[in-house]
Scaffold this motif. Structure first.
Motif, PDB file in Angstrom:
ATOM      1  N   ASN A 108       0.857  -1.174   0.000  1.00 43.36           N
ATOM      2  CA  ASN A 108       0.000   0.000   0.000  1.00 43.36           C
ATOM      3  C   ASN A 108       0.898   1.231   0.000  1.00 43.36           C
ATOM      4  O   ASN A 108       1.772   1.355   0.868  1.00 43.36           O
ATOM      5  N   PRO A 109       0.724   2.156  -0.958  1.00 41.12           N
ATOM      6  CA  PRO A 109       1.610   3.331  -1.043  1.00 41.12           C
ATOM      7  C   PRO A 109       1.551   4.258   0.164  1.00 41.12           C
ATOM      8  O   PRO A 109       2.437   5.088   0.347  1.00 41.12           O
ATOM      9  N   ILE A 110       0.549   4.099   1.005  1.00 36.86           N
ATOM     10  CA  ILE A 110       0.427   4.947   2.200  1.00 36.86           C
ATOM     11  C   ILE A 110       1.514   4.608   3.222  1.00 36.86           C
ATOM     12  O   ILE A 110       1.858   5.436   4.061  1.00 36.86           O
ATOM     13  N   VAL A 111       2.071   3.387   3.145  1.00 41.15           N
ATOM     14  CA  VAL A 111       3.082   2.951   4.114  1.00 41.15           C
ATOM     15  C   VAL A 111       4.380   2.553   3.385  1.00 41.15           C
ATOM     16  O   VAL A 111       4.714   1.386   3.270  1.00 41.15           O
ATOM     17  N   PRO A 112       5.152   3.547   2.935  1.00 40.33           N
ATOM     18  CA  PRO A 112       6.367   3.229   2.176  1.00 40.33           C
ATOM     19  C   PRO A 112       7.422   2.481   2.991  1.00 40.33           C
ATOM     20  O   PRO A 112       8.196   1.700   2.430  1.00 40.33           O
ATOM     21  N   GLY A 113       7.440   2.673   4.292  1.00 41.88           N
ATOM     22  CA  GLY A 113       8.385   1.932   5.133  1.00 41.88           C
ATOM     23  C   GLY A 113       8.056   0.448   5.122  1.00 41.88           C
ATOM     24  O   GLY A 113       8.933  -0.397   4.950  1.00 41.88           O
ATOM     25  N   TYR A 114       6.788   0.119   5.284  1.00 37.91           N
ATOM     26  CA  TYR A 114       6.377  -1.283   5.241  1.00 37.91           C
ATOM     27  C   TYR A 114       6.643  -1.878   3.855  1.00 37.91           C
ATOM     28  O   TYR A 114       7.126  -3.005   3.731  1.00 37.91           O
ATOM     29  N   ASN A 115       6.358  -1.110   2.808  1.00 36.91           N
ATOM     30  CA  ASN A 115       6.611  -1.598   1.443  1.00 36.91           C
ATOM     31  C   ASN A 115       8.086  -1.906   1.235  1.00 36.91           C
ATOM     32  O   ASN A 115       8.439  -2.906   0.613  1.00 36.91           O
ATOM     33  N   LYS A 162       7.220  16.326   5.967  1.00 36.67           N
ATOM     34  CA  LYS A 162       7.392  17.771   5.797  1.00 36.67           C
ATOM     35  C   LYS A 162       6.958  18.117   4.375  1.00 36.67           C
ATOM     36  O   LYS A 162       7.375  17.459   3.415  1.00 36.67           O
ATOM     37  N   ASN A 163       6.108  19.127   4.253  1.00 38.41           N
ATOM     38  CA  ASN A 163       5.591  19.555   2.948  1.00 38.41           C
ATOM     39  C   ASN A 163       4.971  18.386   2.176  1.00 38.41           C
ATOM     40  O   ASN A 163       5.258  18.179   0.992  1.00 38.41           O
ATOM     41  N   ASP A 164       4.169  17.596   2.846  1.00 39.94           N
ATOM     42  CA  ASP A 164       3.463  16.443   2.261  1.00 39.94           C
ATOM     43  C   ASP A 164       4.399  15.355   1.728  1.00 39.94           C
ATOM     44  O   ASP A 164       3.998  14.539   0.901  1.00 39.94           O
ATOM     45  N   ARG A 165       5.626  15.343   2.183  1.00 41.03           N
ATOM     46  CA  ARG A 165       6.592  14.337   1.736  1.00 41.03           C
ATOM     47  C   ARG A 165       7.085  13.549   2.952  1.00 41.03           C
ATOM     48  O   ARG A 165       7.502  14.138   3.958  1.00 41.03           O
ATOM     49  N   ILE A 166       7.041  12.230   2.846  1.00 41.23           N
ATOM     50  CA  ILE A 166       7.530  11.385   3.939  1.00 41.23           C
ATOM     51  C   ILE A 166       9.051  11.363   3.880  1.00 41.23           C
ATOM     52  O   ILE A 166       9.642  10.942   2.886  1.00 41.23           O
ATOM     53  N   LEU A 167       9.674  11.842   4.961  1.00 39.21           N
ATOM     54  CA  LEU A 167      11.129  11.893   5.025  1.00 39.21           C
ATOM     55  C   LEU A 167      11.711  10.638   5.675  1.00 39.21           C
ATOM     56  O   LEU A 167      12.798  10.189   5.322  1.00 39.21           O
ATOM     57  N   GLU A 175      12.622  21.534  11.858  1.00 39.33           N
ATOM     58  CA  GLU A 175      11.494  22.447  11.920  1.00 39.33           C
ATOM     59  C   GLU A 175      10.472  22.097  10.838  1.00 39.33           C
ATOM     60  O   GLU A 175      10.827  21.805   9.700  1.00 39.33           O
ATOM     61  N   GLY A 176       9.192  22.116  11.221  1.00 35.23           N
ATOM     62  CA  GLY A 176       8.113  21.883  10.265  1.00 35.23           C
ATOM     63  C   GLY A 176       7.805  20.417   9.990  1.00 35.23           C
ATOM     64  O   GLY A 176       6.945  20.112   9.166  1.00 35.23           O
ATOM     65  N   VAL A 177       8.480  19.520  10.669  1.00 38.58           N
ATOM     66  CA  VAL A 177       8.229  18.090  10.466  1.00 38.58           C
ATOM     67  C   VAL A 177       7.084  17.647  11.369  1.00 38.58           C
ATOM     68  O   VAL A 177       7.064  17.945  12.558  1.00 38.58           O
ATOM     69  N   LYS A 178       6.131  16.953  10.763  1.00 39.10           N
ATOM     70  CA  LYS A 178       4.991  16.435  11.514  1.00 39.10           C
ATOM     71  C   LYS A 178       5.098  14.920  11.604  1.00 39.10           C
ATOM     72  O   LYS A 178       5.640  14.264  10.722  1.00 39.10           O
ATOM     73  N   LYS A 179       4.539  14.398  12.667  1.00 36.02           N
ATOM     74  CA  LYS A 179       4.572  12.956  12.914  1.00 36.02           C
ATOM     75  C   LYS A 179       3.178  12.377  12.661  1.00 36.02           C
ATOM     76  O   LYS A 179       2.180  12.949  13.093  1.00 36.02           O
ATOM     77  N   ARG A 180       3.144  11.240  11.943  1.00 31.31           N
ATOM     78  CA  ARG A 180       1.881  10.547  11.691  1.00 31.31           C
ATOM     79  C   ARG A 180       2.087   9.067  11.981  1.00 31.31           C
ATOM     80  O   ARG A 180       3.093   8.490  11.579  1.00 31.31           O
ATOM     81  N   GLU A 181       1.130   8.458  12.666  1.00 33.63           N
ATOM     82  CA  GLU A 181       1.190   7.025  12.960  1.00 33.63           C
ATOM     83  C   GLU A 181       0.080   6.318  12.202  1.00 33.63           C
ATOM     84  O   GLU A 181      -1.068   6.767  12.210  1.00 33.63           O
ATOM     85  N   ILE A 182       0.441   5.211  11.576  1.00 35.62           N
ATOM     86  CA  ILE A 182      -0.536   4.406  10.843  1.00 35.62           C
ATOM     87  C   ILE A 182      -0.469   2.985  11.379  1.00 35.62           C
ATOM     88  O   ILE A 182       0.588   2.341  11.327  1.00 35.62           O
ATOM     89  N   GLU A 183      -1.566   2.521  11.917  1.00 33.70           N
ATOM     90  CA  GLU A 183      -1.653   1.131  12.367  1.00 33.70           C
ATOM     91  C   GLU A 183      -1.740   0.244  11.125  1.00 33.70           C
ATOM     92  O   GLU A 183      -2.568   0.496  10.239  1.00 33.70           O
ATOM     93  N   LEU A 184      -0.896  -0.763  11.054  1.00 36.49           N
ATOM     94  CA  LEU A 184      -0.843  -1.595   9.858  1.00 36.49           C
ATOM     95  C   LEU A 184      -2.127  -2.376   9.607  1.00 36.49           C
ATOM     96  O   LEU A 184      -2.452  -2.682   8.461  1.00 36.49           O
ATOM     97  N   HIS A 185      -2.891  -2.668  10.660  1.00 33.31           N
ATOM     98  CA  HIS A 185      -4.141  -3.391  10.443  1.00 33.31           C
ATOM     99  C   HIS A 185      -5.147  -2.551   9.654  1.00 33.31           C
ATOM    100  O   HIS A 185      -6.083  -3.088   9.059  1.00 33.31           O
ATOM    101  N   THR A 186      -4.957  -1.202   9.607  1.00 32.63           N
ATOM    102  CA  THR A 186      -5.847  -0.375   8.793  1.00 32.63           C
ATOM    103  C   THR A 186      -5.531  -0.529   7.303  1.00 32.63           C
ATOM    104  O   THR A 186      -6.366  -0.217   6.459  1.00 32.63           O
ATOM    105  N   ILE A 187      -4.343  -1.013   6.990  1.00 33.53           N
ATOM    106  CA  ILE A 187      -3.931  -1.264   5.606  1.00 33.53           C
ATOM    107  C   ILE A 187      -4.455  -2.629   5.157  1.00 33.53           C
ATOM    108  O   ILE A 187      -4.958  -2.795   4.057  1.00 33.53           O
ATOM    109  N   PHE A 188      -4.304  -3.634   6.038  1.00 31.33           N
ATOM    110  CA  PHE A 188      -4.816  -4.977   5.750  1.00 31.33           C
ATOM    111  C   PHE A 188      -5.175  -5.639   7.069  1.00 31.33           C
ATOM    112  O   PHE A 188      -4.301  -6.021   7.836  1.00 31.33           O
ATOM    113  N   ASN A 189      -6.482  -5.769   7.292  1.00 34.60           N
ATOM    114  CA  ASN A 189      -6.978  -6.310   8.552  1.00 34.60           C
ATOM    115  C   ASN A 189      -7.237  -7.811   8.483  1.00 34.60           C
ATOM    116  O   ASN A 189      -7.735  -8.398   9.424  1.00 34.60           O
TER     117      ASN A 189
END
Length: 192
Positions: free
Chosen positions: A66-73, A124-129, A168-182
């Protein structure tokens, strides 16, 4: 397992009969047949990508993407099954799983349970760093943590430069993997 000739038929039946996935697209890459099953849920970008070695009726990999979780991919990108993955007495072995009851039950459990863990993203700026991936193992002793840096920074800048989570300007977002595939909800247990 009765009634199934091999991995391809088994996985097709489980995913399609669940009602959660469309018929797959297929292509060959050398001796590997790759099938991609896309979610029927139009709000989901989840795909299941399956690699088969048809000549020997073996399952090479089953990746949930799932492109929403590039780390998992990135984590699953190089993952594949080992001969003894679902064997209590041995470990590793040659690549790919034989089609037998023990392995079928292991893959079925994976499909039924879905993904466990979470991905913490620094944006930051809609880009996952950066992503920190926490994978929950079957046993809490076997939980894993992986970090992926998606910037183009050079090695020394990554080591000695400012930490991404402190920029500066970096935001944190958490995504539970079960929301990608339950997991698959309607599994054909009566045919096993």
């Amino acid at each position: 397992m009765q009634g199934f000739k091999g991995w391809k038929e088994f996985i097709y039946q489980v995913l399609i009969d669940s009602g959660q996935f469309e018929n797959p697209t297929s292509h060959l890459k050398n001796a590997t047949l790759i099938e991609t099953f896309k979610s029927k849920d139009r709000n989901s970008l989840t795909e299941i990508r399956v690699g088969y070695f048809l000549q020997e009726n073996k399952l090479i990999y089953l990746h949930i993407f799932n492109p929403i979780v590039p780390g998992y991919n990135k984590y699953v990108e190089g993952e594949y099954f080992y001969y003894y993955d679902y064997n209590d007495k041995n470990s590793y072995g040659d690549p790919a799983l034989e089609f037998n009851k023990q392995n079928v039950n292991g893959v079925l459990t994976l499909l039924k349970n879905g993904l466990k863990g979470k991905e913490v993203q620094f944006i930051k700026n809609d880009r996952i760093l950066k992503s920190i991936l926490y994978i929950d193992g079957v046993n809490p002793k076997f939980n894993f943590l992986f970090t992926y840096d998606f910037t183009n920074r050079r090695f020394w800048n990554k080591v000695f430069g400012k930490r991404i989570d402190k920029m500066e300007g970096v935001k944190k977002r958490e995504i539970e993997l079960h929301t990608i595939f339950n997991g698959i909800k309607n599994v054909l247990q009566h045919r096993l």
